[in-house]
Motif scaffolding. Structure first.
Motif, PDB file in Angstrom:
ATOM      1  N   LEU A 152       0.816  -1.215   0.000  1.00 25.88           N
ATOM      2  CA  LEU A 152       0.000   0.000   0.000  1.00 25.88           C
ATOM      3  C   LEU A 152       0.847   1.261   0.000  1.00 25.88           C
ATOM      4  O   LEU A 152       0.447   2.279  -0.564  1.00 25.88           O
ATOM      5  CB  LEU A 152      -0.925   0.018   1.222  1.00 25.88           C
ATOM      6  N   TRP A 153       2.000   1.211   0.633  1.00 29.17           N
ATOM      7  CA  TRP A 153       2.859   2.389   0.758  1.00 29.17           C
ATOM      8  C   TRP A 153       4.274   2.062   0.300  1.00 29.17           C
ATOM      9  O   TRP A 153       4.739   0.935   0.439  1.00 29.17           O
ATOM     10  CB  TRP A 153       2.921   2.865   2.208  1.00 29.17           C
ATOM     11  N   PHE A 154       4.928   3.086  -0.202  1.00 24.58           N
ATOM     12  CA  PHE A 154       6.314   2.945  -0.621  1.00 24.58           C
ATOM     13  C   PHE A 154       7.139   4.063  -0.002  1.00 24.58           C
ATOM     14  O   PHE A 154       6.721   5.226  -0.015  1.00 24.58           O
ATOM     15  CB  PHE A 154       6.427   3.008  -2.156  1.00 24.58           C
ATOM     16  N   LYS A 155       8.276   3.687   0.544  1.00 29.08           N
ATOM     17  CA  LYS A 155       9.208   4.679   1.064  1.00 29.08           C
ATOM     18  C   LYS A 155       9.992   5.262  -0.103  1.00 29.08           C
ATOM     19  O   LYS A 155      10.546   4.531  -0.922  1.00 29.08           O
ATOM     20  CB  LYS A 155      10.179   4.043   2.059  1.00 29.08           C
ATOM     21  N   GLU A 156      10.047   6.579  -0.184  1.00 34.68           N
ATOM     22  CA  GLU A 156      10.830   7.221  -1.238  1.00 34.68           C
ATOM     23  C   GLU A 156      12.307   7.227  -0.849  1.00 34.68           C
ATOM     24  O   GLU A 156      12.661   7.222   0.330  1.00 34.68           O
ATOM     25  CB  GLU A 156      10.355   8.661  -1.464  1.00 34.68           C
ATOM     26  N   SER A 157      13.174   7.243  -1.853  1.00 39.16           N
ATOM     27  CA  SER A 157      14.609   7.273  -1.570  1.00 39.16           C
ATOM     28  C   SER A 157      15.377   8.238  -2.466  1.00 39.16           C
ATOM     29  O   SER A 157      16.460   8.685  -2.106  1.00 39.16           O
ATOM     30  CB  SER A 157      15.212   5.871  -1.708  1.00 39.16           C
ATOM     31  N   SER A 158      14.824   8.582  -3.634  1.00 41.03           N
ATOM     32  CA  SER A 158      15.556   9.473  -4.543  1.00 41.03           C
ATOM     33  C   SER A 158      15.457  10.916  -4.064  1.00 41.03           C
ATOM     34  O   SER A 158      14.445  11.342  -3.499  1.00 41.03           O
ATOM     35  CB  SER A 158      15.003   9.364  -5.965  1.00 41.03           C
ATOM     36  N   ALA A 159      16.519  11.673  -4.308  1.00 42.20           N
ATOM     37  CA  ALA A 159      16.547  13.081  -3.895  1.00 42.20           C
ATOM     38  C   ALA A 159      15.397  13.857  -4.544  1.00 42.20           C
ATOM     39  O   ALA A 159      14.778  14.724  -3.910  1.00 42.20           O
ATOM     40  CB  ALA A 159      17.888  13.707  -4.273  1.00 42.20           C
TER      41      ALA A 159
ATOM     42  N   LEU B  13      12.093  13.009  -2.726  1.00 32.09           N
ATOM     43  CA  LEU B  13      12.106  13.434  -1.335  1.00 32.09           C
ATOM     44  C   LEU B  13      11.911  14.938  -1.176  1.00 32.09           C
ATOM     45  O   LEU B  13      11.721  15.420  -0.060  1.00 32.09           O
ATOM     46  CB  LEU B  13      13.416  13.004  -0.659  1.00 32.09           C
ATOM     47  N   ARG B  14      11.953  15.651  -2.278  1.00 33.14           N
ATOM     48  CA  ARG B  14      11.699  17.094  -2.181  1.00 33.14           C
ATOM     49  C   ARG B  14      10.248  17.392  -1.821  1.00 33.14           C
ATOM     50  O   ARG B  14       9.946  18.446  -1.269  1.00 33.14           O
ATOM     51  CB  ARG B  14      12.057  17.775  -3.507  1.00 33.14           C
ATOM     52  N   ASN B  15       9.324  16.466  -2.145  1.00 36.40           N
ATOM     53  CA  ASN B  15       7.917  16.761  -1.850  1.00 36.40           C
ATOM     54  C   ASN B  15       7.179  15.642  -1.119  1.00 36.40           C
ATOM     55  O   ASN B  15       6.004  15.790  -0.816  1.00 36.40           O
ATOM     56  CB  ASN B  15       7.155  17.122  -3.147  1.00 36.40           C
ATOM     57  N   ARG B  16       7.846  14.523  -0.850  1.00 32.64           N
ATOM     58  CA  ARG B  16       7.169  13.447  -0.124  1.00 32.64           C
ATOM     59  C   ARG B  16       8.203  12.480   0.428  1.00 32.64           C
ATOM     60  O   ARG B  16       9.313  12.362  -0.090  1.00 32.64           O
ATOM     61  CB  ARG B  16       6.190  12.710  -1.036  1.00 32.64           C
TER      62      ARG B  16
ATOM     63  N   GLY C  62      -0.996   9.939  -6.163  1.00 34.98           N
ATOM     64  CA  GLY C  62      -1.506   9.168  -5.040  1.00 34.98           C
ATOM     65  C   GLY C  62      -1.492  10.004  -3.773  1.00 34.98           C
ATOM     66  O   GLY C  62      -1.404  11.241  -3.822  1.00 34.98           O
ATOM     67  N   LEU C  63      -1.566   9.322  -2.641  1.00 35.76           N
ATOM     68  CA  LEU C  63      -1.524  10.006  -1.346  1.00 35.76           C
ATOM     69  C   LEU C  63      -0.069  10.087  -0.899  1.00 35.76           C
ATOM     70  O   LEU C  63       0.574   9.075  -0.664  1.00 35.76           O
ATOM     71  CB  LEU C  63      -2.356   9.228  -0.317  1.00 35.76           C
ATOM     72  N   ARG C  64       0.416  11.305  -0.834  1.00 33.83           N
ATOM     73  CA  ARG C  64       1.804  11.474  -0.412  1.00 33.83           C
ATOM     74  C   ARG C  64       1.849  12.061   1.003  1.00 33.83           C
ATOM     75  O   ARG C  64       1.040  12.915   1.365  1.00 33.83           O
ATOM     76  CB  ARG C  64       2.582  12.335  -1.398  1.00 33.83           C
ATOM     77  N   VAL C  65       2.821  11.561   1.764  1.00 40.98           N
ATOM     78  CA  VAL C  65       2.961  11.956   3.168  1.00 40.98           C
ATOM     79  C   VAL C  65       4.364  12.489   3.396  1.00 40.98           C
ATOM     80  O   VAL C  65       5.346  11.923   2.886  1.00 40.98           O
ATOM     81  CB  VAL C  65       2.687  10.743   4.095  1.00 40.98           C
ATOM     82  N   ARG C  66       4.443  13.569   4.141  1.00 45.10           N
ATOM     83  CA  ARG C  66       5.736  14.156   4.507  1.00 45.10           C
ATOM     84  C   ARG C  66       5.971  13.950   6.001  1.00 45.10           C
ATOM     85  O   ARG C  66       5.069  14.122   6.818  1.00 45.10           O
ATOM     86  CB  ARG C  66       5.765  15.657   4.187  1.00 45.10           C
TER      87      ARG C  66
ATOM     88  N   PHE D  78      17.348   9.681   6.357  1.00 49.90           N
ATOM     89  CA  PHE D  78      16.173   8.881   6.003  1.00 49.90           C
ATOM     90  C   PHE D  78      16.538   7.612   5.234  1.00 49.90           C
ATOM     91  O   PHE D  78      15.880   6.583   5.382  1.00 49.90           O
ATOM     92  CB  PHE D  78      15.233   9.757   5.170  1.00 49.90           C
ATOM     93  N   ASN D  79      17.587   7.680   4.431  1.00 45.03           N
ATOM     94  CA  ASN D  79      17.972   6.518   3.620  1.00 45.03           C
ATOM     95  C   ASN D  79      19.024   5.634   4.269  1.00 45.03           C
ATOM     96  O   ASN D  79      19.203   4.488   3.851  1.00 45.03           O
ATOM     97  CB  ASN D  79      18.499   6.968   2.253  1.00 45.03           C
TER      98      ASN D  79
END
Length: 575
Positions: free
Chosen positions: A54-61, A64-67, A113-117, A481-482
């Motif tokens: 359902l959710w994916f952790k972002e890793s690219s710079a 990560l600027r917006n989520r 989609g639904l992005r979370v910061r 974070f990474n």
């Protein structure tokens, strides 16, 4: 109630726990993440659970600027009509909290989609202010005894030497060494097999690579154990009887064509794995003659497992693909002699050297020569004396370890061993690059300490006195974070793989992850360090940001040390 809330808030952040909590909130389920006694939360994934999608952790710079986390629109459409997240669900996601869950600062639904910061200032403060020690060790301690058996080091019948050890076999030894360090850190009692004569050529070679393999005075023998195993096999129900041998010979090849000695002891290995319900063994194992070197191998295993403090150990045979069949024979034969320990094979793919045929000794000599040449080109006449000998030895070991361990263990490794190809200290090329960037952190803190001695900078204050919202550079969040936050979960994975894998003969463990993690960390740290001037002008209004950055980089330095320690590589303070 206040005490429970404080405990929850002080629990180390975990990516897996956060993703689980986000998923529960999005589904409208009650959040469950109360820590268990072993340090794992019951919201964490356990064996047999499906992977979270359902959710994916972002890793690219860029992302990560917006989520920081994203639930893609395709997933939202499976949960809600037209992907419209109900306000009550959205409120639940945005107010998420609990032990191990990263604090949420905000979120919204977009076309993706639904992005979370994540609340980054709060995360920096929670991770760094206390020194980040909880992020540099596995999340929980496990129990059990693991024996790492390296078939490449057993006599056949003679002990291997650096000149007879193949690169594929060297890969298995380095992998066993790395696995032992990881498993020991997770709480397992780890032993190695075989125990080698302390004055042997192979022990001296392994020590050159920084491998502290167990050894014993050369006069010690294992004859008593060998006799007991021989007797156990002679009385084993799986021993092939004369009548069975006659039927087999009359139905196919003759005994003398198979190279059998008259009256040789043979064991029906196929019956062993069929009757004992052992899965994943080669169906062509058949009947096998018991040779002296096989008995010696089993006696070594008996000797090491006898020292385990538990009744049943896990024996991990770290073997090359070329030796896997032979190791399955020995493992099954050991069962026939009465051994009841769990046995698994960690199988390594071949090591290829196009255009060359190198032994382990030649490979070490080549890489050491290239490392010395590269150092002399960069540092000139400074490269002499014991200090530089030690540096070149460690850097050579780092180069070899990263070359042989950065690939999935079951896949082949192809090495460039052309003599004209040097080993660069620049560029993201594995071990040298990692060690170079670790040394840069030591140089940074040496420079800071000299500034303190000169009165330019004050001593670093307590973390509680700092405002971590000053860490706004995108590279700073990326490093936390990474790398810092996920490292603990990376350390858990080898033990989890032993627990979660089915009962087959083979086990697959992500043994390449620490090397890949360090190379990726070094790329991102190098990019940040080249871009940001950490030790700024000695002006009071700049000190808070400088100290926050020093807290981050001090935690990174410790992270390097912990990861390199699992590879038995001491950090080099200056390059």
């Amino acid at each position: 109630m206040e005490e429970k809330k404080e405990t929850e808030n002080s629990s180390p952040f975990r990516v897996t726990t956060t993703v689980r909590a986000l998923s529960s909130a999005l589904r409208g389920e009650k959040q469950q993440n109360v820590p268990e006694a072993n340090g794992r939360a019951d919201g964490d994934r356990v064996c047999g659970e499906p992977p979270e999608k359902l959710w994916f952790k972002e890793s690219s710079a860029k992302n990560l600027r917006n989520r920081d986390f994203l639930s893609p629109s395709t997933m939202l459409n499976t949960l809600y009509a037209d992907g419209q997240v109900p306000p009550a669900v959205m409120s639940r996601v945005l107010s998420l909290r609990g032990g191990g869950v990263l604090p949420v600062a905000g979120g919204e639904v977009t076309g993706e989609g639904l992005r979370v910061r994540v609340d980054r200032a709060a995360s920096f403060r929670a991770v760094l202010a206390g020194g980040a020690t909880e992020y540099l060790k596995p999340s929980g301690q496990r129990q059990g005894c693991v024996v790492l058996n390296c078939p490449a080091l057993h006599p056949k019948p003679n002990l291997p030497t650096a000149d007879t050890l193949t690169l594929g076999q060297l890969r298995t030894v380095l992998l066993a060494d790395h696995m032992g360090a990881l498993l020991r850190r997770q709480g397992f009692t780890v032993s190695y097999c075989p125990v080698l004569p302390e004055d042997s050529d192979i022990i001296a070679f392994l020590q050159t690579l920084g491998i502290d393999w167990p050894s014993t005075p050369g006069s010690r023998t294992n004859e008593e154990r060998e006799e007991k195993i021989q007797e156990a096999l002679e009385s084993s129900p799986y021993r092939e009887r004369e009548t069975e041998r006659g039927r087999r010979s009359s139905g196919g090849r003759k005994a003398e064509e198979e190279g059998e000695e008259e009256g040789a002891l043979r064991v029906n290995l196929k019956r062993v794995f069929q009757e004992q319900g052992l899965l994943g063994y080669d169906p062509s194992l058949g009947t096998c003659t018991v040779h002296r070197d096989s008995v010696s191998h089993m006696a070594q295993l008996d000797r090491v497992t006898a020292d385990c403090m538990v009744s049943t150990a896990t024996v991990l045979h770290v073997t090359s693909c070329q030796d896997e069949f032979r190791q399955q024979q020995i493992a099954t034969m050991w069962r026939a002699s009465g051994a009841t320990h769990t046995q698994r094979n960690l199988v390594c793919g071949p090591v290829k050297t196009p255009g060359s045929h190198l032994t382990a000794a030649h490979y070490l000599q080549l890489r050491r020569g290239q490392m010395k040449e590269a150092s002399e080109m960069k540092y000139g006449d400074q490269v002499e004396g014991q200090t530089w000998d030690d540096i070149i030895r460690v850097m050579t070991s780092a180069t070899i370890r990263f070359e042989l361990l950065s690939t999935v263990h079951s896949s082949p490794v192809t090495l460039d061993v052309q003599r004209e190809g040097g080993v660069s200290t620049k560029g993201p090329r594995g071990g040298v690059f990692v060690m170079y960037n670790c040394a840069r952190l030591h140089t940074l803190f040496d420079s800071y300490e000299r500034g303190v001695e000169k009165g330019l900078y004050p001593e670093i204050p307590e973390g509680s006195q700092l405002d971590f919202s000053a860490l706004k550079e995108e590279g700073e969040w990326l490093l936390l974070f990474n790398y810092l936050i996920p490292f603990s979960e990376l350390l858990d994975q080898s033990g989890q793989a032993l627990d979660c894998e089915g009962g087959g003969a083979r086990v697959n463990i992500k043994t390449e992850q620490v090397c890949k993690f360090l190379v990726s960390l070094s790329k991102d740290f190098s990019s940040y360090y080249n871009r940001v001037h950490v030790l700024g002008e000695p002006l009071p209004h700049l000190f808070n940001q400088m100290f926050c950055r020093l807290y981050l980089l001090r935690a990174l330095r410790e992270l390097y040390h912990c990861a390199l320690d699992s590879l038995n590589l001491p950090p080099i303070r200056q390059l």
